[in-house]
Write an enzyme that holds these catalytic residues in place. Structure first.
Site, PDB file in Angstrom:
ATOM      1  N   GLU A 228       0.173 -11.603  -3.335  1.00  0.00           N
ATOM      2  CA  GLU A 228       0.000 -10.860  -2.164  1.00  0.00           C
ATOM      3  C   GLU A 228       0.384 -11.623  -1.029  1.00  0.00           C
ATOM      4  OE1 GLU A 228      -2.432  -9.677   1.051  1.00  0.00           O
ATOM      5  OE2 GLU A 228      -3.783  -8.882  -0.418  1.00  0.00           O
ATOM      6  N   CYS A 262      -3.816  -9.168   6.809  1.00  0.00           N
ATOM      7  CA  CYS A 262      -2.260  -8.804   6.007  1.00  0.00           C
ATOM      8  C   CYS A 262      -2.132  -7.364   6.237  1.00  0.00           C
ATOM      9  CB  CYS A 262      -2.313  -9.244   4.607  1.00  0.00           C
ATOM     10  SG  CYS A 262      -2.498 -11.153   4.401  1.00  0.00           S
TER      11      CYS A 262
END
Length: 451
Positions: A228, A262
């Site tokens: 990720e 994020c």
């Protein structure tokens, strides 16, 4: 080498930890490898007891853990409490649903049948970031432990106290020695662990540059990875959106964790017919926000995780403005604090155009219509989260389906839930965490064929 816990508000060293030696790391891996031989044979119900206890301990210790995050990486107390609630949900979800998610599945063919079973593979190595110091290791730990794997975690070096607190909860929940281990190692020594043949998989959350190195090294060792990585998530506002509600929502979501998420909205894409009105509303909301001590109540946002992080964001803003972007609001730094910032008229080639700015910065792009909004949203090397805002749900779903991202939300920023998988595409990574897909990433999906 010492790994220090430093308060970003004032630079105070809160605690110091000695980095583990290579021999200590080897001993930890050996203990994990030995523990796996027993843990994999535990029943789901036995493993679930540990996860349920961990969930209960997180709820019990929520206030102290929220305060620890506030002191160590600058997170507001209310945001820290919300993180701990989510962590408890993750442990409970896999405790309750793990066995059914991994249940054998019958398959048939014209000349017999087979069964797909899910078996643990061994040691999973989690390399975790600092911005959600309990959530990130939880979404790696909970599904892997219920599946029968064991976990080694290398946490970010600026949150060693949070890393220690996570491990302590696992110990207090009854996790046998070696089933969960916190490795106190720096980034420069983290890579050697990937090379160890006893480690079977790597889960990484962090920057694209670091993730590429981890994936390359794991690939040379023929080890599966889940990545990720970064994102520049689009936040599309269409001409039929509720502007008051959406503007207030953007100001709130952009300042969560001071923009250090994020999946925080990074590129604000506005249809031109509503752009000026919408920006005025957002600007008004952001101008009302006040900075403050993250260990106290009554303010709107805290410092970035470190002063260096703030310096880096300030440099990206400055370079973007020097390259032709217009600074509509903010842009200044004081210590580790960055003012809420809006950049518009952003030229190609500037940091605000195609880099991830990990802070409270909204990069605004004005487009003609829905079609151009989708084009701009997809004009990126990243594809983590995305969102679209409209009063017409069917229209929102249509736009969401066309966005190149791992998740697409309608009338809500990209977010995370214990029950729903998340992850990215393109340079935002691959693989999924959480939900029914996250538990399958590091198991051997074995076919047993009968005749």
């Amino acid at each position: 080498m010492a790994i220090n816990s430093i308060n970003p508000l004032n630079g105070e060293v809160l605690a110091s930890f000695e980095e583990m030696t290579s021999n200590q790391v080897d001993i930890a891996i050996a203990k994990a490898n030995l523990a796996f031989k027993t843990w994999k044979n535990k029943s789901f119900s036995e493993r679930a007891v540990v996860l349920s206890r961990a969930a209960a301990l997180y709820r019990e210790r929520k206030e102290e853990l929220a305060m620890l995050m506030a002191e160590e990486m600058g997170k507001k107390l209310e945001h820290g409490r919300a993180e701990i609630d989510l962590v408890a949900e993750i442990f409970d979800y896999y405790a309750d649903e793990g066995e059914s998610l991994l249940a054998p599945k019958k398959l048939s063919t014209k000349d017999g049948e087979g069964t797909m079973i899910n078996q643990p593979v061994g040691i999973i190595y989690g390399i975790q970031p600092w911005n959600f110091p309990f959530y990130h290791p939880a979404r790696c730990t909970a599904p892997n432990l219920i599946a029968g794997n064991v976990v080694l975690t290398k946490h970010a070096s600026n949150v060693p106290q949070c890393a220690k607190a996570f491990e302590q909860i696992m110990i207090d929940a009854g996790t046998p020695e070696g089933v969960y281990t916190n490795l106190v190692v720096s980034s420069r020594n983290a890579g050697a662990i990937i090379d160890d043949d006893r480690v079977q998989g790597v889960s990484f959350t962090g920057s694209n540059a670091a993730g590429a190195k981890v994936a390359e090294q794991a690939g040379r060792n023929v080890k599966k990875t889940v990545m990720e990585l970064g994102g520049v998530d689009p936040f599309i506002v269409l001409d039929d959106a509720n502007l008051d509600k959406t503007a207030e929502y953007l100001a709130f979501t952009k300042m969560l964790c001071s923009g250090q998420i994020c999946i925080s909205p990074k590129r604000i894409i506005l249809v031109e017919s509503i752009a000026e009105e919408f920006l005025n509303k957002v600007k008004a909301h952001l101008q009302e926000l006040t900075p403050g001590d993250p260990t106290k109540e009554g303010y709107h946002y805290g410092p970035l995780s470190t002063e260096k992080a703030a310096i880096d964001v300030e440099a990206q803003i400055k370079k973007s403005v020097e390259g032709g972007a217009k600074l509509l609001l903010g842009g200044k730094r004081e210590g580790a604090f960055i003012q809420p910032t809006i950049l518009t008229d952003i030229p190609s080639g500037t940091p605000a155009f195609d880099e991830e700015i990990f802070g409270p910065v909204a990069n605004v792009f004005v487009v003609k219509d829905e079609a151009e909004a989708i084009k701009v949203a997809n004009d990126s090397q990243f594809g983590l989260g995305s969102s679209v805002y409209t009063e017409n749900e069917a229209r929102g779903i249509r736009v969401a389906e066309q966005m190149e991202a791992g998740t697409a939300f309608v009338n809500h920023m990209s977010w995370t839930y214990a029950t729903m998988p998340m992850g990215g595409v393109k340079k935002s990574g691959y693989g999924r965490e959480l939900g029914h897909l996250g538990i399958k990433e590091f198991v051997n999906e074995k076919l047993i064929r009968t005749f």
